[in-house]
Design a protein around this motif. Sequence first.
Motif, mmCIF file in Angstrom:
data_model
loop_
_atom_site.group_PDB
_atom_site.id
_atom_site.type_symbol
_atom_site.label_atom_id
_atom_site.label_comp_id
_atom_site.label_asym_id
_atom_site.label_seq_id
_atom_site.Cartn_x
_atom_site.Cartn_y
_atom_site.Cartn_z
ATOM 1 N N ALA A 21 0.807 -1.225 0.000
ATOM 2 C CA ALA A 21 0.000 0.000 0.000
ATOM 3 C C ALA A 21 0.838 1.271 0.000
ATOM 4 O O ALA A 21 0.486 2.232 -0.686
ATOM 5 N N TRP A 22 1.909 1.313 0.753
ATOM 6 C CA TRP A 22 2.674 2.555 0.911
ATOM 7 C C TRP A 22 3.934 2.610 0.077
ATOM 8 O O TRP A 22 4.338 3.685 -0.350
ATOM 9 N N TYR A 23 4.575 1.472 -0.112
ATOM 10 C CA TYR A 23 5.905 1.485 -0.730
ATOM 11 C C TYR A 23 5.971 0.817 -2.099
ATOM 12 O O TYR A 23 7.056 0.644 -2.639
ATOM 13 N N GLY A 24 4.857 0.453 -2.683
ATOM 14 C CA GLY A 24 4.874 -0.131 -4.021
ATOM 15 C C GLY A 24 5.748 -1.359 -4.122
ATOM 16 O O GLY A 24 6.405 -1.583 -5.122
ATOM 17 N N TYR A 73 11.540 7.038 0.961
ATOM 18 C CA TYR A 73 10.380 7.692 0.360
ATOM 19 C C TYR A 73 9.310 6.662 0.033
ATOM 20 O O TYR A 73 9.590 5.632 -0.582
ATOM 21 N N SER A 74 8.082 6.958 0.421
ATOM 22 C CA SER A 74 6.946 6.132 0.002
ATOM 23 C C SER A 74 6.494 6.619 -1.370
ATOM 24 O O SER A 74 6.996 7.624 -1.891
ATOM 25 N N VAL A 75 5.526 5.924 -1.959
ATOM 26 C CA VAL A 75 5.017 6.333 -3.268
ATOM 27 C C VAL A 75 4.378 7.718 -3.171
ATOM 28 O O VAL A 75 4.586 8.575 -4.038
ATOM 29 N N VAL A 110 12.129 0.451 -8.006
ATOM 30 C CA VAL A 110 12.081 1.908 -8.087
ATOM 31 C C VAL A 110 10.684 2.284 -8.569
ATOM 32 O O VAL A 110 9.969 1.474 -9.154
ATOM 33 N N TYR A 111 10.288 3.526 -8.309
ATOM 34 C CA TYR A 111 8.966 3.992 -8.692
ATOM 35 C C TYR A 111 9.009 4.582 -10.099
ATOM 36 O O TYR A 111 9.897 5.364 -10.423
ATOM 37 N N LEU A 122 11.939 7.823 -13.379
ATOM 38 C CA LEU A 122 12.206 6.851 -12.324
ATOM 39 C C LEU A 122 12.569 7.606 -11.055
ATOM 40 O O LEU A 122 13.363 8.544 -11.086
ATOM 41 N N PHE A 123 11.983 7.191 -9.955
ATOM 42 C CA PHE A 123 12.279 7.798 -8.661
ATOM 43 C C PHE A 123 12.884 6.716 -7.783
ATOM 44 O O PHE A 123 12.261 5.677 -7.542
ATOM 45 N N LEU A 124 14.112 6.932 -7.309
ATOM 46 C CA LEU A 124 14.780 5.970 -6.452
ATOM 47 C C LEU A 124 14.291 6.157 -5.013
ATOM 48 O O LEU A 124 14.528 7.205 -4.419
ATOM 49 N N PRO A 125 13.611 5.167 -4.444
ATOM 50 C CA PRO A 125 12.993 5.365 -3.131
ATOM 51 C C PRO A 125 13.981 5.472 -1.979
ATOM 52 O O PRO A 125 13.643 5.990 -0.925
ATOM 53 N N ASP A 126 15.191 5.023 -2.167
ATOM 54 C CA ASP A 126 16.158 5.063 -1.076
ATOM 55 C C ASP A 126 16.906 6.393 -1.017
ATOM 56 O O ASP A 126 17.180 6.905 0.049
ATOM 57 N N SER A 127 17.217 6.958 -2.183
ATOM 58 C CA SER A 127 18.007 8.190 -2.202
ATOM 59 C C SER A 127 17.202 9.414 -2.606
ATOM 60 O O SER A 127 17.621 10.536 -2.350
ATOM 61 N N GLY A 128 16.064 9.222 -3.273
ATOM 62 C CA GLY A 128 15.279 10.354 -3.742
ATOM 63 C C GLY A 128 15.754 10.908 -5.071
ATOM 64 O O GLY A 128 15.285 11.962 -5.505
ATOM 65 N N ASP A 129 16.674 10.214 -5.739
ATOM 66 C CA ASP A 129 17.157 10.671 -7.040
ATOM 67 C C ASP A 129 16.072 10.486 -8.093
ATOM 68 O O ASP A 129 15.283 9.538 -8.040
#
Length: 137
Positions: A21-24, A73-75, A110-111, A122-129
């Motif tokens: 639900a939160w982290y895809g 970062y969550s989705v 990744v999102y 693409l959004f890297l959930p660990d770094s926010g890049d």
Amino acid sequence: MKWWWMFGILAIGGMMVVNEAWYGNSAAFGTATSMIIVTLIGLKSLENRYRIRMGVIFSLLIAGAIYFGLPHYSVAEAEYRLQQEYKNVNYVDGVGVVNEGWNPFQPNRVYLFEIDSGDRVLFLPDSGDIIKTRPPM
């Protein structure tokens, strides 16, 4: 079946629901899930006087594994951050990635977002890049 088995099953199920639900499905909960299973099996063979002490110790270790397995970062947070730069942002899906080296706490997805121009990001959930990709064919 003892109450701790039910607690373990509910904990694993809860982690799976939160991850979806939160982290895809990008949270790295494999280590924590394995630790819960090993703890449940191991506590069964201990005497009652050691069971509570070891249960508390392993619960703290499992809590640490859950904490370190969560991406930064969550989705929803990623979508909010992208909306600061782009007008229309739509979450498409999570994309699986291969990690270099061995890190059990690094996200394996990744999102993928579609932005207003039709491009994908693409959004890297660990770094926010944020990484722009080519438009889909």
